[in-house]
Scaffold this active site. Sequence first.
Site, PDB file in Angstrom:
ATOM      1  N   GLU A 235       0.820  -1.218   0.000  1.00 47.02           N
ATOM      2  CA  GLU A 235       0.000   0.000   0.000  1.00 47.02           C
ATOM      3  C   GLU A 235       0.854   1.269   0.000  1.00 47.02           C
ATOM      4  O   GLU A 235       1.619   1.527   0.938  1.00 47.02           O
ATOM      5  CB  GLU A 235      -0.935   0.023   1.217  1.00 47.02           C
ATOM      6  CG  GLU A 235      -1.849   1.247   1.228  1.00 47.02           C
ATOM      7  CD  GLU A 235      -2.930   1.183   2.289  1.00 47.02           C
ATOM      8  OE1 GLU A 235      -3.669   2.171   2.436  1.00 47.02           O
ATOM      9  OE2 GLU A 235      -3.044   0.141   2.974  1.00 47.02           O
ATOM     10  N   LYS A 251      -8.563  -1.147   0.968  1.00 50.02           N
ATOM     11  CA  LYS A 251      -9.582  -1.665   1.879  1.00 50.02           C
ATOM     12  C   LYS A 251     -10.306  -2.770   1.134  1.00 50.02           C
ATOM     13  O   LYS A 251     -10.928  -2.532   0.104  1.00 50.02           O
ATOM     14  CB  LYS A 251     -10.583  -0.594   2.324  1.00 50.02           C
ATOM     15  CG  LYS A 251     -10.014   0.529   3.153  1.00 50.02           C
ATOM     16  CD  LYS A 251      -9.175   0.080   4.300  1.00 50.02           C
ATOM     17  CE  LYS A 251      -9.942  -0.401   5.494  1.00 50.02           C
ATOM     18  NZ  LYS A 251      -9.001  -0.783   6.613  1.00 50.02           N
TER      19      LYS A 251
END
Length: 442
Positions: A235, A251
């Site tokens: 990420e 997410k």
Amino acid sequence: MLGTGVPASRPGHVRLDAAAPAPELPPFRGGWVGWCDYETGAAAAGAPVAADGAAGESWLRVTQALAYDHATRRLWALDPLGRTGDADRWADDLVAAAEGPAADGAAAEGPAAEGAAAEGAAEGAAAEGPAAEGAAAEGAAAEGSVAEVPVAEGFASSPRVHARHSPAAYAALIERCRELIRAGIAYQLCLTTRFTVPGGHDGVEVYRRLRAATPAHHGGFLRIGGRTLLSASPEQFLHAEGGVIRTRPIKGTRPRGADAAADAALADELARDVKERAENVMIVDLMRNDLSQVCVPGSIRVDGLWQVESYPAVHQLVSTVSGTAAPGTTLDALLTAAFPAGSMTGAPKLSAMTRLHELEGGARGVYAGCFGHVGLDGTVDLAMVIRSIVIDGEEAAVGAGGGITWRSVAAAEVAEVATKARAPLAALGAELPVAWRSDILN
């Protein structure tokens, strides 16, 4: 990139509204590397924080570094402090070490020079994000599956692992999160836990195993003082270049399948899942708001929404938000606006952090913070500290968690934590505690 440096404070003064650097040069050309821990950011935002295990952020001013472009096979020796000849001599030594007999056993896992640099640095060492890691991740995704990450070989027995919460206790916390959501106190809470592995650990060897098992485009090795961060992070938290700021929140997670058909089905389920989409778009909206505080009005845009990215151990649901830095925007201003990352807090951010402090029962430390490099020229590339290991003295810690929404199912969320923690623990030669690796969770 790999290099060494000396301890420094956070380079908060660096301006981000700079012109784009020359594209033929490496993305880092001199500056700082380091990490920001979660508690420092949460406290600055006004949230209560746990004191235990929160040792603060750490930075190095890079004194010498090598940057290697795996696509063009070009190598740069960086001399940020202008010590004429030092960088060339250091590069020659590392190349010689990489080509020597000691490199033979490490060739499959990465340059021997990386280990040599990390071991030889008196005050700090860094090895960040080689392009080969991203390429390896893409290759593994294309071929299909990693249903299980084996425990690293060479250990007489799996070391004992201590979990901050049992699966039952974590499931109970999930229900408390849902009660808070029902009451309107938050609409998403990123609940986390921690696994600790006592004993001495060779950071370089552990990182080699972690990178070999779960390569990722924002992985890295940072050793500053007595702490070492080993990350296989997928990420990108914040990227700034040429006056444009981007964030790419993750997410939504699914494990890889046992075969190509099962793997494709899991990726498709993730892309369509209503709960995962809602969890993702909540953080997209939060990050749009955060970036709007330091960007030119009207410049915020969503460049990508709900895109599935595949890595050796998991599929992830990723979105991208960007904006144009307002004149005079500095790194400190950006971190004040956006850190801790919404993907690691939930929303509304301050309310979520306050409640998570009450629920989690301990500090997150470097986990859930960010790490990466800040350039003298205003370029920034910071990753989320997830899928990572922090070695501090005679103990290693692995954090894992997930976003809780009203639609969350406790059993699925508990299983997601196990999926995320398995590979870092395996790199340490450890397995999840028995309760966390039961047939029910798998």
